[in-house]
Structure formats: C-alpha cells, structure tokens
Design a protein around this motif. Structure first.
Motif, short mmCIF file in Angstrom:
data_model
loop_
_atom_site.label_atom_id
_atom_site.label_comp_id
_atom_site.label_asym_id
_atom_site.label_seq_id
_atom_site.Cartn_x
_atom_site.Cartn_y
_atom_site.Cartn_z
N ARG A 135 -7.91 -11.52 3.93
CA ARG A 135 -6.90 -10.63 3.31
C ARG A 135 -7.24 -9.17 3.50
NH1 ARG A 135 -4.68 -6.96 1.62
NH2 ARG A 135 -3.31 -6.71 -0.21
N TYR A 136 -8.50 -8.80 3.42
CA TYR A 136 -8.86 -7.38 3.42
C TYR A 136 -9.50 -6.90 4.73
CZ TYR A 136 -7.64 -7.37 -1.48
OH TYR A 136 -6.95 -7.46 -2.67
N VAL A 137 -9.30 -7.63 5.82
CA VAL A 137 -9.83 -7.18 7.10
C VAL A 137 -9.10 -5.91 7.54
CG1 VAL A 137 -8.22 -8.57 8.50
CG2 VAL A 137 -10.43 -7.91 9.45
N ALA B 280 -6.57 -14.20 12.53
CA ALA B 280 -7.75 -14.61 13.31
C ALA B 280 -8.86 -15.11 12.40
CB ALA B 280 -8.25 -13.44 14.16
N ILE B 281 -9.14 -14.38 11.32
CA ILE B 281 -10.21 -14.78 10.40
C ILE B 281 -9.83 -16.07 9.67
CG2 ILE B 281 -11.47 -14.15 8.31
CD1 ILE B 281 -11.46 -11.28 9.26
N LEU C 243 -1.29 -11.38 5.24
CA LEU C 243 -1.51 -12.62 4.51
C LEU C 243 -2.05 -12.31 3.13
CD1 LEU C 243 -3.27 -14.66 7.37
CD2 LEU C 243 -0.89 -14.87 6.62
N GLY C 244 -1.64 -13.07 2.13
CA GLY C 244 -2.12 -12.87 0.77
C GLY C 244 -3.32 -13.75 0.48
N GLU C 245 -4.23 -13.25 -0.35
CA GLU C 245 -5.39 -14.06 -0.74
C GLU C 245 -4.92 -15.32 -1.46
OE1 GLU C 245 -9.48 -13.74 -3.44
OE2 GLU C 245 -8.23 -11.96 -3.10
N VAL D 60 -5.86 -18.89 2.83
CA VAL D 60 -6.33 -17.56 3.24
C VAL D 60 -7.40 -17.05 2.26
CG1 VAL D 60 -5.66 -15.17 3.71
CG2 VAL D 60 -4.09 -17.07 4.26
N SER D 61 -8.54 -16.60 2.81
CA SER D 61 -9.64 -16.12 1.98
C SER D 61 -9.48 -14.62 1.67
CB SER D 61 -10.97 -16.35 2.69
OG SER D 61 -11.07 -15.49 3.83
#
Length: 392
Positions: free
Chosen positions: A79-81, A112-113, A88-90, A74-75
C-alpha cells in the motif's frame, strides 16, 4: 547453442557494414521475435539499471507460476510503496489476474509487491525465485533482480540483450500478449475507481505495435522495450538509459523501422517435413517449424548434407539446422573386421575338433559300461533260474 551464438553474431557483423540506425540510448538491441536473430546491437551486454521494464519479468513469472483466480490480500508494505501505483488499499482483496493488468499496463509498484508477497511470501524470496526462473527457463546471463518492480538498487541490473530475451520469451505467452496489448481497462478498486491507460505510447501511434513496457528512475533514466508485428514478421527493440522519454520512443521507432525496411521472417519448412540426402539416400525429419530472418524479398534455398544438416540460403545469409534421422542406419562393420572374420574362425577349428573327439570318446565309454553291466545282469538272472530248476 554455440552455433546459434556464432550465427547471430556473424549476422550482426555483416549488417554493421550497412547504413545502421543511430540511437540515443547508451545500450540498445533489435531482434527478430520469431527466430531471436540479432539485427542490431549497441553495448547490448553492458549491465544497466532497468527501472520498470523489470515488470516484464515479474509479469511472465506470475502468469506462468501463479493461479489467476487466486485472491491476493494487499499488505501495508504494498500500500505505501513509492512511485507509480494503482492505489491498492491495505487489506484489499484483488484477483491475481487483475493485479497482472495493473502491473503491466499501469506499471503499479503496489501491484508488483502484492504479487511477490502472495506468490513467495516476501520481495526478497520472490527475487530469488525470479532470478532462478530467468536463468534456467529464459536463459539470461547477466541479470540480477532484487525486487519485483525495478525501483533503484545497486544490485538490481540487467542488459539490453537479456531484456530482449525476456521479452521474446514473454511474448510467446498469449495471456501476456493480451495484457501488454490492451489499451484501456476499467478499474474498480477499494481506493481508486478509474480506467487504466496503457503507459506504452507505441500502442497508440506505431503501426502494428504489440507491446511491451516502459520504465524510468533517476539512475536508470528512461528505458523502453517495444514490439511490433506486420504480416508474419515481428521485431522486439530495447533501448536503455536515454535522457528523455521522447528519445527512448524515437530509438525504438527507429530500430523497428529499420527492421521492417530491411528484413522479414520467412518459414523454411514445417514440422514433420522429410528431407533426403541425395548421396546416402538417408532420410531426415524436421522436429519443429523452422524460420529464418532474411533480407527483404530474398528467396530461400535448401540443401541437406550427409551429416544431416539442413543448409538454408536466404539471399546473402546462410543458416544451418540439425535434422533428426528418420531411420537410424545400421552400423557399418569396419573393413579390417570383415577381413579378420575368416582367420579367427580358422584359428579356432582345431579346438572345436578336439572338443568333438572328447565328446565322442566319453559317449563310447558310457555305452561300453552300460552294455557290460546289462550283460552281467542277464547272466546272473539266468543262473538263478537254472538253480531253481535243479540244473547245474
């Protein structure tokens, strides 16, 4: 494709004469999930913002083109969308299969991202691949997505008709069906440990509900794609741009109720069935199972034309399917060609006779030359013998 277009739209025009359902959404459609037949439509080809029903397309793309056992990192971007998330955690590592559940059940924008970046490197590249996939594989005509989640973008749009096509295609995939039909799922994440609850309320209170997905943004307002199956009949309903969630669900229930009250999916024949045209006696084979959307309780009658069309009458509805010849008939020689055969052969007869005479003459000459040469050789041999014996 042209026949299908005419058939479906003539079907709708006939249905419009009846007492049609009233819907609140600015755009809506009801189709038979098996045949694709349009039963009802309202501004179905008008471009609309889809909101999170975009994730139906993202989900089926990921299922068909990704490896469910892939581990996705996860990016920070994911994470911050904004909007709905599964938290989800970075740097968290999650199997792609798990992200698909978070995407379709809980409508996670972060899922989704994460899926998009893992599969194609970026949201923009993913959107490009997704649009190509939807056009070439699904057959949409007025859809253009710029992201995998449906957050507002002026260039991110679709139509009720295209969404029905996407949903119909997706529901043919058993993995997709399982996910959108799952009510609850334990979620053990890095930053969030809970239970996913499917956001689709139809699964809880509509008989036979099988899916699919709801959505909302300020610009799109409330959107909903719902499906339900009773017996062998399944319908897909879409409503877009309704003012409230309650009205969106009312629209879909109304459309599904209308479908089940008036129509059913009927099998015409199975793959491999042989039909014979009674006129020419030509046999035709069915390449796939054939179904039609028929008025409730209507009987099915079939007839085969000399051109290989299977005509299906279902109540007051008529359908046509092209069949495949079992054996290709031998080409017929035109009457004119038959009549001209003898004159052509007769006209060439003098040439054949001249050619035969020429061959005979050459053979005679060759034989004459060989015979004379042989006689000379014999005479010369005899003279030599006499000379050796001293005789004149």
């Amino acid at each position: 494709m042209l026949f299908t277009y005419v058939l479906f739209h003539s079907f709708v025009s006939e249905v419009k004469a009846e007492d049609l359902p009233q819907v609140n959404g600015e755009s809506a459609i009801l189709i038979d999930a098996k045949t694709g037949t349009i039963i009802y439509e309202k501004n179905a080809n008008t471009p609309m913002y889809p909101a999170s029903i975009t994730k139906i397309a993202t989900g089926i793309y990921a299922i068909e083109n990704g490896n469910p056992d892939d581990v996705v990192t996860v990016s920070k971007n994911a994470r911050y969308v904004e909007g709905t998330r599964v938290y989800l955690g970075e740097g968290e590592q999650v199997p792609l299969r798990k992200l698909e559940y978070g995407l379709l059940m809980h409508s996670g924008n972060d899922a989704a991202i994460a899926i998009a970046e893992h599969m194609e490197g970026s949201e923009a590249k993913f959107a490009e691949k997704l649009n190509q996939y939807l056009a070439e594989t699904v057959g949409v005509e007025k859809t253009h997505f710029t992201n995998p989640h449906g957050l507002h973008d002026e260039n991110h749009y679709t139509t009720a008709s295209d969404m029905a096509k996407i949903a119909r295609y997706a529901m043919k995939n058993e993995t997709f069906r399982t996910i959108v039909g799952t009510l609850r799922l334990p979620w053990d994440g890095k930053e969030w440990k809970s239970e996913l609850n499917n956001h689709n309320k139809l699964l809880r209170d509509y008989e036979g509900a099988t899916g699919i997905k709801n959505g909302f943004t300020d610009q799109a307002m409330h959107t909903l794609v719902g499906s339900a199956k009773r017996g062998d009949t399944e319908f897909i309903a879409v409503t877009m741009k309704t003012s409230t969630s309650a009205l969106a669900y009312k629209d879909v229930r109304t459309l599904l109720d209308y479908g089940f009250a008036h129509y059913e999916t009927k099998m015409v024949t199975k793959h491999g069935t042989i039909y014979k045209d009674q006129g020419s006696k030509q046999e035709y084979v069915v390449d796939e199972d054939l179904y039609v959307t028929a008025p409730l309780g209507a009987s099915i009658e079939t007839n085969v034309t000399q051109s290989g069309q299977l005509i299906v009458a279902a109540g007051n509805k008529q359908y046509e399917f092209m069949l495949t010849p079992k054996f290709k008939p031998a080409p017929r020689i035109p009457v004119d060609a038959e009549a001209n055969k003898a004159p052509i052969a007769s006209a060439k007869a003098p040439y054949y006779a001249l050619f035969a005479a020429w061959l005979l003459l050459n053979a005679t000459l060759v034989l004459y030359v060989v015979t004379r040469r042989t006689r000379r050789q014999r005479r010369a041999s005899a003279k030599n013998i006499y000379r050796r014996m001293g005789q004149p």
